[in-house]
Design an enzyme around this catalytic site. Structure first.
Site, PDB file in Angstrom:
ATOM      1  CB  SER A 127      -0.684   0.096   1.327  1.00 15.33           C
ATOM      2  OG  SER A 127      -1.283   1.204   1.481  1.00 15.33           O
ATOM      3  CE1 TYR A 151      -4.013  -2.994   5.599  1.00 16.29           C
ATOM      4  CE2 TYR A 151      -3.399  -0.695   5.207  1.00 16.29           C
ATOM      5  CZ  TYR A 151      -3.689  -1.894   4.800  1.00 16.29           C
ATOM      6  OH  TYR A 151      -4.040  -2.208   3.452  1.00 16.29           O
ATOM      7  CE  LYS A 155      -1.525  -4.479   3.404  1.00 16.16           C
ATOM      8  NZ  LYS A 155      -1.998  -5.808   2.864  1.00 16.16           N
TER       9      LYS A 155
HETATM   10  P1  NAD Z   1     -11.072  -7.214   0.986  1.00 15.01           P
HETATM   11  O1  NAD Z   1     -11.435  -7.106   2.775  1.00 15.01           O
HETATM   12  O2  NAD Z   1     -12.434  -6.806   0.245  1.00 15.01           O
HETATM   13  O3  NAD Z   1     -10.493  -8.644   0.691  1.00 15.01           O
HETATM   14  C1  NAD Z   1      -9.698  -9.339   1.602  1.00 15.01           C
HETATM   15  C2  NAD Z   1     -10.250 -10.609   1.632  1.00 15.01           C
HETATM   16  O4  NAD Z   1      -9.256 -11.497   2.698  1.00 15.01           O
HETATM   17  C3  NAD Z   1     -11.742 -10.840   2.178  1.00 15.01           C
HETATM   18  O5  NAD Z   1     -12.374 -11.433   1.284  1.00 15.01           O
HETATM   19  C4  NAD Z   1     -11.373 -11.355   3.526  1.00 15.01           C
HETATM   20  O6  NAD Z   1     -12.646 -12.337   3.893  1.00 15.01           O
HETATM   21  C5  NAD Z   1     -10.083 -12.345   3.251  1.00 15.01           C
HETATM   22  N1  NAD Z   1      -9.534 -12.720   4.591  1.00 15.01           N
HETATM   23  C6  NAD Z   1      -9.094 -11.829   5.541  1.00 15.01           C
HETATM   24  N2  NAD Z   1      -8.341 -12.397   6.374  1.00 15.01           N
HETATM   25  C7  NAD Z   1      -8.259 -13.598   5.938  1.00 15.01           C
HETATM   26  C8  NAD Z   1      -7.579 -14.943   6.577  1.00 15.01           C
HETATM   27  N3  NAD Z   1      -6.988 -14.788   7.933  1.00 15.01           N
HETATM   28  N4  NAD Z   1      -7.734 -15.893   5.940  1.00 15.01           N
HETATM   29  C9  NAD Z   1      -8.338 -15.951   4.497  1.00 15.01           C
HETATM   30  N5  NAD Z   1      -8.833 -14.858   3.988  1.00 15.01           N
HETATM   31  C10 NAD Z   1      -8.796 -13.737   4.854  1.00 15.01           C
HETATM   32  O7  NAD Z   1     -10.090  -6.356   0.877  1.00 15.01           O
HETATM   33  P2  NAD Z   1      -9.439  -5.496  -0.639  1.00 15.01           P
HETATM   34  O8  NAD Z   1      -9.696  -4.183  -0.549  1.00 15.01           O
HETATM   35  O9  NAD Z   1      -9.813  -6.239  -1.677  1.00 15.01           O
HETATM   36  O10 NAD Z   1      -7.689  -5.589  -0.099  1.00 15.01           O
HETATM   37  C11 NAD Z   1      -7.040  -6.803  -0.512  1.00 15.01           C
HETATM   38  C12 NAD Z   1      -5.630  -6.571   0.130  1.00 15.01           C
HETATM   39  O11 NAD Z   1      -4.945  -5.405  -0.603  1.00 15.01           O
HETATM   40  C13 NAD Z   1      -5.486  -6.432   1.440  1.00 15.01           C
HETATM   41  O12 NAD Z   1      -4.277  -7.040   1.827  1.00 15.01           O
HETATM   42  C14 NAD Z   1      -5.453  -4.871   1.888  1.00 15.01           C
HETATM   43  O13 NAD Z   1      -4.722  -4.517   2.866  1.00 15.01           O
HETATM   44  C15 NAD Z   1      -4.621  -4.401   0.304  1.00 15.01           C
HETATM   45  N6  NAD Z   1      -4.667  -3.272   0.129  1.00 15.01           N
HETATM   46  C16 NAD Z   1      -6.227  -2.676  -0.147  1.00 15.01           C
HETATM   47  C17 NAD Z   1      -6.398  -1.347  -0.547  1.00 15.01           C
HETATM   48  C18 NAD Z   1      -7.530  -0.581  -0.594  1.00 15.01           C
HETATM   49  O14 NAD Z   1      -7.869   0.547  -0.563  1.00 15.01           O
HETATM   50  N7  NAD Z   1      -8.756  -1.463  -0.785  1.00 15.01           N
HETATM   51  C19 NAD Z   1      -5.223  -0.327  -0.613  1.00 15.01           C
HETATM   52  C20 NAD Z   1      -4.040  -0.867  -0.433  1.00 15.01           C
HETATM   53  C21 NAD Z   1      -3.686  -2.155  -0.115  1.00 15.01           C
END
Ligand code: NAD
Ligand code: UDP
Length: 339
Positions: A127, A151, A155
């Protein structure tokens, strides 16, 4: 490419589901591993409706080592795209151990299971938060890194772990993709971001105001040193972001080491510009009030996007108007889904 099997952890979530669509469309087989903590099993059906292909789905938790080992035994995995994780900044401040357990402990289990199975190619969801508070914009990948909440540290620590792992074993290759502000939804309107409760982020909040589910948009400060005084961010369409992962999978093939790469547009958009684009998308005026600045917010963040272009050949196809139009289409479909 194609004919390879990719394990997508967190593949039922927002970014994971869109990446799964692009992978399936490009001929990869996909195994989704997700505990459905923040997603719904019905997304698998909707992915199939979009692509006419069905990913395999395993409901499991990355904190469960045995479940991970079984996935690698059951499927001929070639590479992993790792999205599974918790992502609420505020919650991470209140429950740091939960975040370290899930995002660090779970990731360590995954990397161990991968190593044991001889699968050593990984795309990691990092991120722009790793750029901390002190760097000037635009952000370049070689800037000093720092974080302001648990958080963010999960990362940055994952980046460190993967760099050390790649340094220790040249069979490993990883891309550390630093996302800026993902937004939008699949053009079909069938999948998108569906946060539970009141959204923290501007785009899903605006979508709920447009849908009449929330009263008005709260603009967090209009006295920043930006063109119109409101906060500026680099909003990247989810379909562009998803495509970046598939390009990164190709890039890391045969390239040992860990490469940090920004995925952004390189352009900043203000809160007021987002509201205007959303009003255009939904065809109505959105009520908005100016509130004080939100604690911890930076005036502006956006990427230098040159490295992604150079290494991956990545360029974005969609702009802010597409992002708002696609969220609006998805928002109307999401209202018809069971909660
Ligand atoms: P999201 O919450 O929609 O998707 C994450 C998925 O991981 C969910 O379906 C959740 O059920 C699953 N999950 C969480 N913990 C788990 C575990 N212990 N075992 C198995 N599954 C698990 O989030 P997203 O927006 O799709 O983000 C995906 C990744 O990208 C994350 O790691 C997030 O930190 C990173 N990220 C997201 C953003 C954003 O703005 N959306 C920005 C930067 C980084
Ligand atoms: N923002 C806002 N109202 C909201 C949510 C966010 O004005 O309800 C602003 C916020 O101050 C920032 C921008 O919108 O300038 C993007 O915030 P978001 O939470 O979506 O992303 P992040 O802060 O993580 O970049």
């Amino acid at each position: 490419m194609g004919n390879k099997t990719i394990l997508v952890t967190g593949g039922a979530g927002f970014i994971g589901s869109h990446t799964t669509v692009v992978l399936l469309e490009q001929g990869f087989d996909v195994v989704i591993f997700d505990n459905l903590f923040n997603s719904k099993a019905s997304v698998i059906d909707r992915i199939e409706r979009i692509t006419a292909r069905r990913p395999s789905f395993v409901q499991g938790d990355i904190r469960d080592r045995d479940a991970l080992a079984r996935v690698f035994e059951s499927f001929p995995i070639d590479a992993v795209v790792h999205f599974a994780g918790l992502k609420a900044v505020g919650e991470s401040v209140e429950k740091p151990l939960l975040y370290y357990e899930n995002n660090i402990g779970g990731s360590l289990n995954l990397y161990e299971a991968m190593g044991a199975a001889g699968v050593k190619r990984l795309i990691f969801s990092s991120s722009a938060t790793v750029y901390g508070e002190s760097n000037p914009t635009p952000y370049f990948e070689d800037f000093p890194l720092s974080c302001t909440n648990p958080y963010g540290w999960t990362k940055l620590m994952n980046e460190r772990i993967l760099r050390d792992l790649c340094a220790a074993d040249p069979a490993w290759s990883a891309a550390l993709l630093r996302y800026f502000n993902p937004g939008g939804a699949h053009r079909s309107g069938l999948i998108g971001e569906d946060p539970a409760g009141i959204p923290n982020n501007l785009l899903p909040y605006a979508a709920k105001v447009a849908a009449g589910r929330l009263e008005k948009i709260h603009i967090y400060g209009d006295d920043y040193d930006t063109a119109d005084g409101t906060g500026v961010r680099d909003y990247i369409h989810i379909t562009d972001l998803a495509r970046g992962h598939v390009l990164a999978l190709d890039y890391i093939e045969g390239r040992p080491g860990a490469a940090a790469i920004n995925l952004g547009t390189g352009k900043g958009t203000s809160v007021r510009q987002i509201i205007a684009a959303f009003e255009k998308a939904c065809g109505k005026k959105l009520p908005a009030v100016v509130d004080p600045r939100r604690a911890g917010d930076l005036p502006q963040t956006y990427a230098n996007a040159d490295l992604a272009k150079k290494l991956l050949g990545f360029e974005t196809n969609f702009g802010i108007e597409d992002i708002c139009a696609d969220i609006w289409r998805w928002q109307q479909f999401a209202l018809t889904l069971d909660s």
